[in-house]
Write a protein that holds these residues in place. Structure first.
Motif, PDB file in Angstrom:
ATOM      1  N   ALA A 173     -10.932 -15.871   0.939  1.00 12.42           N
ATOM      2  CA  ALA A 173     -11.207 -14.831   1.938  1.00 12.42           C
ATOM      3  C   ALA A 173      -9.918 -14.369   2.608  1.00 12.42           C
ATOM      4  O   ALA A 173      -9.713 -13.184   2.865  1.00 12.42           O
ATOM      5  CB  ALA A 173     -12.193 -15.357   2.983  1.00 12.42           C
ATOM      6  N   ASN A 174      -9.012 -15.329   2.912  1.00 15.01           N
ATOM      7  CA  ASN A 174      -7.719 -14.979   3.492  1.00 15.01           C
ATOM      8  C   ASN A 174      -6.918 -14.076   2.555  1.00 15.01           C
ATOM      9  O   ASN A 174      -6.352 -13.054   2.972  1.00 15.01           O
ATOM     10  CB  ASN A 174      -6.888 -16.233   3.776  1.00 15.01           C
ATOM     11  N   ILE A 175      -6.861 -14.473   1.297  1.00 14.47           N
ATOM     12  CA  ILE A 175      -6.102 -13.705   0.303  1.00 14.47           C
ATOM     13  C   ILE A 175      -6.642 -12.290   0.198  1.00 14.47           C
ATOM     14  O   ILE A 175      -5.892 -11.308   0.185  1.00 14.47           O
ATOM     15  CB  ILE A 175      -6.168 -14.403  -1.073  1.00 14.47           C
ATOM     16  N   LYS A 176      -7.970 -12.177   0.114  1.00 15.22           N
ATOM     17  CA  LYS A 176      -8.585 -10.853  -0.002  1.00 15.22           C
ATOM     18  C   LYS A 176      -8.324 -10.027   1.260  1.00 15.22           C
ATOM     19  O   LYS A 176      -8.028  -8.824   1.181  1.00 15.22           O
ATOM     20  CB  LYS A 176     -10.082 -10.984  -0.229  1.00 15.22           C
ATOM     21  N   GLU A 185       1.784 -19.431  -7.258  1.00 19.00           N
ATOM     22  CA  GLU A 185       0.355 -19.716  -7.151  1.00 19.00           C
ATOM     23  C   GLU A 185      -0.341 -18.665  -6.297  1.00 19.00           C
ATOM     24  O   GLU A 185      -1.463 -18.219  -6.619  1.00 19.00           O
ATOM     25  CB  GLU A 185       0.153 -21.116  -6.561  1.00 19.00           C
ATOM     26  N   ILE A 186       0.291 -18.229  -5.210  1.00 21.71           N
ATOM     27  CA  ILE A 186      -0.304 -17.169  -4.388  1.00 21.71           C
ATOM     28  C   ILE A 186      -0.410 -15.882  -5.203  1.00 21.71           C
ATOM     29  O   ILE A 186      -1.428 -15.181  -5.152  1.00 21.71           O
ATOM     30  CB  ILE A 186       0.528 -16.944  -3.113  1.00 21.71           C
ATOM     31  N   ALA A 187       0.625 -15.578  -5.976  1.00 22.74           N
ATOM     32  CA  ALA A 187       0.592 -14.387  -6.828  1.00 22.74           C
ATOM     33  C   ALA A 187      -0.539 -14.466  -7.845  1.00 22.74           C
ATOM     34  O   ALA A 187      -1.231 -13.474  -8.109  1.00 22.74           O
ATOM     35  CB  ALA A 187       1.934 -14.222  -7.539  1.00 22.74           C
ATOM     36  N   ARG A 188      -0.732 -15.648  -8.413  1.00 24.21           N
ATOM     37  CA  ARG A 188      -1.827 -15.819  -9.379  1.00 24.21           C
ATOM     38  C   ARG A 188      -3.168 -15.484  -8.743  1.00 24.21           C
ATOM     39  O   ARG A 188      -4.015 -14.827  -9.360  1.00 24.21           O
ATOM     40  CB  ARG A 188      -1.827 -17.258  -9.907  1.00 24.21           C
ATOM     41  N   ARG A 189      -3.332 -15.895  -7.488  1.00 25.05           N
ATOM     42  CA  ARG A 189      -4.595 -15.632  -6.793  1.00 25.05           C
ATOM     43  C   ARG A 189      -4.722 -14.160  -6.398  1.00 25.05           C
ATOM     44  O   ARG A 189      -5.802 -13.683  -6.091  1.00 25.05           O
ATOM     45  CB  ARG A 189      -4.701 -16.545  -5.580  1.00 25.05           C
ATOM     46  N   LEU A 190      -3.588 -13.461  -6.433  1.00 24.78           N
ATOM     47  CA  LEU A 190      -3.602 -12.008  -6.216  1.00 24.78           C
ATOM     48  C   LEU A 190      -3.655 -11.250  -7.538  1.00 24.78           C
ATOM     49  O   LEU A 190      -3.502 -10.031  -7.580  1.00 24.78           O
ATOM     50  CB  LEU A 190      -2.353 -11.594  -5.438  1.00 24.78           C
ATOM     51  N   ASP A 191      -3.835 -11.999  -8.638  1.00 28.27           N
ATOM     52  CA  ASP A 191      -4.015 -11.432  -9.986  1.00 28.27           C
ATOM     53  C   ASP A 191      -2.759 -10.773 -10.540  1.00 28.27           C
ATOM     54  O   ASP A 191      -2.824  -9.743 -11.222  1.00 28.27           O
ATOM     55  CB  ASP A 191      -5.178 -10.420 -10.009  1.00 28.27           C
TER      56      ASP A 191
END
Length: 387
Positions: A6-9, A320-326
């Motif tokens: 949710a934070n990432i989105k 890893e954060i970038a991966r979660r941002l696709d």
């Protein structure tokens, strides 16, 4: 804090909605020309940034630090209610290499996915991004675990004569230093940077008439040409060392054996041991012609940013954060230096190249990629929140 999906989105959505506002602010910064050494331009850009910072409630202190003959450095402290905690430092610079008047010849323009303007890529857009990242955390209800210090120097492009002391002092107190220099090609982060040095080599020989009594002369040009060959032979001495004699002056007239010559030498190196080796080689140059005197001045300017375990740990977290941002976040080591080199030499863990993707640093086609703004902003905000 642990970043949730949710934070990432929330962070990504924030930058999508704020992209046009960030571009507008970037334009204002670009149109306030601030070449290194232009005091009025420096102060104008800092005024824009300081006003934007002071509009963010969580900013606890804004400092404009005078820099003689350059203008002002800017330091912004955020979430500083726990001053005992080591802060996260966001590092950048407000000066550019483009002389005043460049904007008139190459005005701001947007063409499709690209925004052009002198200094937009290196690094006015990233100055704007730094404040937007802080605002994004506030608006998204994300409170970093540590205080944040934003430090924007005004003389990075000319060697950080006055900024270096600020950078090193701040880095000694930092938990991590995140450098908003432009990324490498393909948006890759910079996990290593070579150190730099600039040396000046002067040869003093003996003048003579080149036609009547050439044997009585001792050519400074010939001597310095021989030294140039010697210096260039050092290239490849180790994997990280490069040497370039980039400027060469000498002589007075074609019919006079040159009594004086002067060269400027750029050196690059990947480790401190390489720096010590190349500096020793240059300082111990001896003349081929004993009648010519060799004088060496200058020295090492920036130490290397070495790719070590702490740098790689920061990179893996960013990846890893970038991966979660696709998106896939690469890394590389580069020959150019930045203020991140000074931060690393002061003992900080440093991750460089976190700025918005684009191309043409220092060139006439300098631009950023507008589509990269949301993911770069979310990436940087996610790093600040999770470190």
């Amino acid at each position: 804090m642990e970043l949730t999906e949710a934070n990432i989105k929330s962070l990504n959505d924030y930058f999508v909605t704020r992209k046009e506002a960030l571009v507008a602010f970037t334009r204002a910064l670009v149109e306030a020309e601030s070449p290194s050494g232009d005091e009025a331009g420096s102060k104008a850009v800092v005024s824009l940034l300081a006003a934007a910072a002071e509009a963010i409630p969580q900013v606890t202190k804004t400092e404009r630090v005078a820099s003689e003959n350059y203008g002002e450095h800017l330091r912004v402290r955020v979430w500083n209610d726990s001053p005992k905690d080591k802060p996260i430092v966001i590092l950048g610079h407000t000066d550019t290499v483009h002389p005043r008047g460049s904007l008139r010849r190459r005005p701001w323009r947007v063409e499709g996915n690209r925004a052009y303007g002198p200094g937009v890529f290196d690094m006015k857009a990233n100055c704007a991004l730094s404040l937007e990242v802080i605002r994004a955390c506030v608006e998204s209800g994300i409170r970093p675990q540590r205080p944040v210090v934003l430090l924007l120097t005004c003389d990075e492009e000319t060697g950080s004569l006055t900024g270096r002391q600020l950078v090193e002092a701040q880095a000694r107190q930092a938990h991590a230093v995140l450098v908003l220099e432009p990324p490498a090609s393909g948006g890759r982060l910079k996990t290593g940077r070579k150190g730099t040095g600039m040396f000046f080599i002067e040869a003093r020989g003996r003048a003579a008439h080149a036609g009547l009594e050439p044997e009585k002369g001792a050519s400074a040009i010939l001597e310095l040409a021989r030294q140039t060959e010697r210096l260039h032979s050092l290239n490849g001495a180790t994997k990280g060392i490069t040497v370039n004699v980039g400027v060469f002056h000498g002589g007075t007239l074609s019919n006079v054996v040159a009594a004086e010559a002067r060269a400027e030498v750029d050196v690059r190196f990947s480790t401190i041991s390489e720096a010590e080796r190349i500096e020793s080689e240059i300082r111990n140059l001896r003349p081929v012609d004993p009648r010519v005197q060799i004088i060496v001045t200058g020295g090492i300017n920036r130490p290397p940013l070495e790719r070590n375990e702490r740098v790689l740990a920061l990179y893996e977290q960013a990846k890893e954060i970038a991966r979660r941002l696709d998106f896939e976040l690469g890394e590389t080591q580069v020959g150019g230096a930045s203020d991140g080199n000074f931060a690393a030499s002061a003992g900080a863990a440093v991750l460089d190249g976190l700025g918005i993707d684009g191309d043409g640093a220092h060139a006439t086609h300098e631009h950023i990629l507008l589509d990269d703004i949301p993911r770069r902003g979310a990436l940087l905000a996610g790093l600040i929140a999770s470190l």
